[in-house]
Design a protein around this motif. Sequence first.
Motif, PDB file in Angstrom:
ATOM      1  N   ARG A 291      31.785  22.518  27.330  1.00  0.00           N
ATOM      2  CA  ARG A 291      32.281  21.527  26.891  1.00  0.00           C
ATOM      3  C   ARG A 291      33.480  20.939  27.753  1.00  0.00           C
ATOM      4  NH1 ARG A 291      31.795  21.115  20.975  1.00  0.00           N
ATOM      5  NH2 ARG A 291      31.131  23.244  20.258  1.00  0.00           N
ATOM      6  N   ILE A 292      34.151  21.320  28.393  1.00  0.00           N
ATOM      7  CA  ILE A 292      35.091  20.958  29.608  1.00  0.00           C
ATOM      8  C   ILE A 292      34.466  19.890  30.462  1.00  0.00           C
ATOM      9  CG2 ILE A 292      36.985  21.156  31.138  1.00  0.00           C
ATOM     10  CD1 ILE A 292      37.311  23.371  29.247  1.00  0.00           C
ATOM     11  N   LEU A 336      27.477  10.761  30.248  1.00  0.00           N
ATOM     12  CA  LEU A 336      27.850  10.324  28.246  1.00  0.00           C
ATOM     13  C   LEU A 336      27.023  11.307  27.509  1.00  0.00           C
ATOM     14  CD1 LEU A 336      26.777   6.654  28.783  1.00  0.00           C
ATOM     15  CD2 LEU A 336      29.157   7.527  28.907  1.00  0.00           C
ATOM     16  N   GLY A 337      25.671  11.534  27.509  1.00  0.00           N
ATOM     17  CA  GLY A 337      25.183  12.244  26.836  1.00  0.00           C
ATOM     18  C   GLY A 337      26.253  13.622  26.881  1.00  0.00           C
ATOM     19  N   TYR A 338      26.403  14.323  28.506  1.00  0.00           N
ATOM     20  CA  TYR A 338      27.233  15.670  27.029  1.00  0.00           C
ATOM     21  C   TYR A 338      28.294  15.236  26.991  1.00  0.00           C
ATOM     22  CZ  TYR A 338      23.488  18.243  30.574  1.00  0.00           C
ATOM     23  OH  TYR A 338      22.318  18.613  30.496  1.00  0.00           O
ATOM     24  N   ALA A 339      28.965  14.579  27.721  1.00  0.00           N
ATOM     25  CA  ALA A 339      30.768  13.973  26.889  1.00  0.00           C
ATOM     26  C   ALA A 339      30.101  14.047  25.501  1.00  0.00           C
ATOM     27  CB  ALA A 339      31.458  12.798  27.731  1.00  0.00           C
ATOM     28  N   ILE A 340      29.362  13.515  24.978  1.00  0.00           N
ATOM     29  CA  ILE A 340      29.419  12.766  23.482  1.00  0.00           C
ATOM     30  C   ILE A 340      28.836  14.592  22.616  1.00  0.00           C
ATOM     31  CG2 ILE A 340      27.977  12.397  21.392  1.00  0.00           C
ATOM     32  CD1 ILE A 340      27.675   9.682  23.426  1.00  0.00           C
ATOM     33  N   ALA A 341      27.956  15.199  23.552  1.00  0.00           N
ATOM     34  CA  ALA A 341      27.491  16.655  23.223  1.00  0.00           C
ATOM     35  C   ALA A 341      29.067  17.243  23.051  1.00  0.00           C
ATOM     36  CB  ALA A 341      26.377  17.273  24.268  1.00  0.00           C
ATOM     37  N   ALA A 342      29.855  17.180  23.953  1.00  0.00           N
ATOM     38  CA  ALA A 342      30.987  17.941  24.259  1.00  0.00           C
ATOM     39  C   ALA A 342      32.329  17.514  23.109  1.00  0.00           C
ATOM     40  CB  ALA A 342      31.831  18.056  25.219  1.00  0.00           C
ATOM     41  N   VAL A 343      32.241  16.523  22.514  1.00  0.00           N
ATOM     42  CA  VAL A 343      32.786  16.098  21.664  1.00  0.00           C
ATOM     43  C   VAL A 343      32.757  16.347  20.091  1.00  0.00           C
ATOM     44  CG1 VAL A 343      34.209  14.786  23.383  1.00  0.00           C
ATOM     45  CG2 VAL A 343      32.697  14.044  21.554  1.00  0.00           C
ATOM     46  N   ARG A 344      31.665  16.999  19.971  1.00  0.00           N
ATOM     47  CA  ARG A 344      30.338  16.300  18.533  1.00  0.00           C
ATOM     48  C   ARG A 344      30.774  17.544  18.170  1.00  0.00           C
ATOM     49  NH1 ARG A 344      24.903  14.415  18.712  1.00  0.00           N
ATOM     50  NH2 ARG A 344      25.005  14.449  15.725  1.00  0.00           N
ATOM     51  N   PRO A 345      31.316  17.992  16.546  1.00  0.00           N
ATOM     52  CA  PRO A 345      30.861  18.610  16.063  1.00  0.00           C
ATOM     53  C   PRO A 345      29.941  19.771  15.382  1.00  0.00           C
ATOM     54  CG  PRO A 345      31.355  17.377  14.499  1.00  0.00           C
ATOM     55  CD  PRO A 345      31.441  16.455  15.886  1.00  0.00           C
ATOM     56  N   GLY A 346      29.856  20.870  14.655  1.00  0.00           N
ATOM     57  CA  GLY A 346      28.593  21.686  15.322  1.00  0.00           C
ATOM     58  C   GLY A 346      28.675  22.484  15.826  1.00  0.00           C
ATOM     59  N   ALA A 347      26.870  22.870  15.913  1.00  0.00           N
ATOM     60  CA  ALA A 347      26.203  23.688  17.090  1.00  0.00           C
ATOM     61  C   ALA A 347      27.139  23.550  18.603  1.00  0.00           C
ATOM     62  CB  ALA A 347      24.904  23.447  16.729  1.00  0.00           C
ATOM     63  N   TRP A 348      27.306  24.596  19.521  1.00  0.00           N
ATOM     64  CA  TRP A 348      27.672  23.441  20.258  1.00  0.00           C
ATOM     65  C   TRP A 348      26.594  23.080  21.185  1.00  0.00           C
ATOM     66  CZ3 TRP A 348      28.002  26.143  25.576  1.00  0.00           C
ATOM     67  CH2 TRP A 348      26.873  26.890  26.533  1.00  0.00           C
ATOM     68  N   LEU A 349      26.900  21.659  22.031  1.00  0.00           N
ATOM     69  CA  LEU A 349      26.251  21.203  22.895  1.00  0.00           C
ATOM     70  C   LEU A 349      24.914  20.940  22.193  1.00  0.00           C
ATOM     71  CD1 LEU A 349      27.936  21.912  26.240  1.00  0.00           C
ATOM     72  CD2 LEU A 349      28.312  20.569  24.924  1.00  0.00           C
ATOM     73  N   LYS A 350      24.593  20.784  21.236  1.00  0.00           N
ATOM     74  CA  LYS A 350      23.710  20.521  20.420  1.00  0.00           C
ATOM     75  C   LYS A 350      23.070  18.863  21.317  1.00  0.00           C
ATOM     76  CE  LYS A 350      19.679  21.603  18.492  1.00  0.00           C
ATOM     77  NZ  LYS A 350      19.085  23.156  18.923  1.00  0.00           N
ATOM     78  N   GLY A 351      23.493  18.239  21.430  1.00  0.00           N
ATOM     79  CA  GLY A 351      23.745  16.846  22.330  1.00  0.00           C
ATOM     80  C   GLY A 351      22.847  17.071  23.373  1.00  0.00           C
ATOM     81  N   LEU A 352      22.711  18.280  23.887  1.00  0.00           N
ATOM     82  CA  LEU A 352      22.249  17.908  25.796  1.00  0.00           C
ATOM     83  C   LEU A 352      21.038  18.489  25.642  1.00  0.00           C
ATOM     84  CD1 LEU A 352      23.371  20.913  27.864  1.00  0.00           C
ATOM     85  CD2 LEU A 352      21.022  20.900  27.052  1.00  0.00           C
ATOM     86  N   GLU A 353      20.708  18.703  24.644  1.00  0.00           N
ATOM     87  CA  GLU A 353      18.945  18.686  24.386  1.00  0.00           C
ATOM     88  C   GLU A 353      18.170  17.284  24.427  1.00  0.00           C
ATOM     89  OE1 GLU A 353      17.546  21.337  21.003  1.00  0.00           O
ATOM     90  OE2 GLU A 353      19.075  22.401  21.617  1.00  0.00           O
ATOM     91  N   PRO A 354      18.698  16.323  23.426  1.00  0.00           N
ATOM     92  CA  PRO A 354      17.997  14.800  23.431  1.00  0.00           C
ATOM     93  C   PRO A 354      18.184  14.091  25.181  1.00  0.00           C
ATOM     94  CG  PRO A 354      19.845  14.618  22.019  1.00  0.00           C
ATOM     95  CD  PRO A 354      19.394  16.308  22.759  1.00  0.00           C
TER      96      PRO A 354
END
Length: 595
Positions: A291-292, A336-354
Amino acid sequence: MDAMDAKTVRTTAVTRLALGLAQGILLFLLHKADDTKSWPATQPLLFAPLLVCALMIPLIPLAGLSAMRRAPLIGWSLVATVAAAVLAAHGAWTGAAPDRIGAGALSPPVFPAVAALLFIAHHLIQPAEAARKPVAPYADYFDLAWMHGVQLALSLAFTAVFWLLLFLGGALFKLIGIDAIQKLIGEAAFAMPATCVMFAAAVQLTDVRAGLVRGVRIVALTLLAWLLPLMTLIAAGFLASLPFTGLAPLWKTKAATALLLSAAAHLIVLINAAYQDGTEPGPVVLRWAARIAGGLLIPIAVLAGYALHLRIDQYGLTPERVFAAAFVLVATGYALGYAIAAVRPGAWLKGLEPTNLAMAVVAVLLLIGLFTPIADPARLSVNSQVKRLETGKVSAGKFDFQFLRFDSGRYGRDALNRLKADRNTDVAKRAREAAAMKEKTYAPANRGPNFGDMKIYPTGKALPASFRTQDWTANGSDSACTFAGMQCSALVLDVDGDGTDEVLLASGGSFDIFKSTDHGWRRTAQTSSSCPGVDIDAALKAGTVKMDAPTPRSDLLVGDQRLVLSPAGDGCKGAIPQGPGVWLPTDIRPTPLRR
């Protein structure tokens, strides 16, 4: 592949080996044509696509033979062939010239570009085809891409060991007077088919033992994942230090963009190693590190972009800067994608996939653009540099006409031909001179000492003005301190006792001694490397570097030749005379000063 039946395994093995043999034979025929300068090597627009396709396209059926249906595999192979041929033909078109000056039939970057394009595209297509839908589950993409990456590495290693054994066997047989093996492996007619067949065999062996390959992948990813906290700490420490150091030291490296992009690439790889397919949360340490790290990518990408902007604004585009801009764009998308994934709640770094899937598509599109006229780095660079010349941002005397002649392919040569008729007579004259050149000339590498960062000792002394202003392209070329980019300290000291100071430039553990002569400042002596435990920089700062008292000494004359006597043993003990009136501390041995 562990569950494949015996018949399928045999069929797949025979097909792969046949593909490898056919590839090897085709590569040999192309090599022979190029060696003998016969058709099709005489036709760059035909030869280049044949060569690139022969090297790259067989990898697609080798990889997808056991996993993809025949019709989609054949269709994708045909599309890949067309794409590779277009990129290769464009590379040949831009580089080819009647006299082949300044560029070969195909620029080297085309090969890794086509390989990267096909690798990324294949690992977007095969999982989707297997899932029978446009977008497959992310775990399928992850599993296939990383497995094929490990499989490729193992296959290359297997092929390398095969050749190592052949060389060893040839050497052993030559010991007993049989050199037939060495002659055989030196023949391209054997080497190319054998290499391709062994690579295909390695792919087959690793494919039928996919479970073992996945095991190797898991070990590799686990090891990489635990490097993520360290890399995150390094990146965070670097960014935290910038407010105190400023950006000036970073810009002075003249490689800020490359270093920052390298740091971003390492973070991206390590984050993915920790996340893997996302089905199982990793240890808390890795989750927080990921996340960091995702957040740290933003300032790193911004700094890389800013550094590149400064260089382009000051010097215009070059092919290297165009490629760097593409890398910055990709790094920014990941950031941008990883930073959004890092701060979004829920499953960790789920935004990394898209993000990964989207940036894979972006990478494919960028590669197509960069190696076609759409965004060809040579075309963009030529336009940028010529515009700077025409608008007066750079004078004709400082403009690099050789870049147009030798380093920018057809686009540069066409621009040079236009400039030969330019209204500015100086521009036109220099363009005609460059167009007539048969080979590239290089400016002297040594531009003089780096006076801007030079520390001068002892305190209060200054370098002679004539030392600073002389033409260093003609003098001092044998000193490392006069080459561009070198950082040396200077000691102003009367070495020979004539009442006039000499200049000693310290590089590493030695000094180069410069004396003022009728022909400018010349390097007249040098010292040996420093002895163990001697720190020249510390001694300069402490002011403990000085001349020893002179001691009488005679040389040995052999006819009209003078042999300088030096004591044997440890030259670091005691003072060593090296010429009449020339004495230096224990670790310094100059040649006699020339007057």
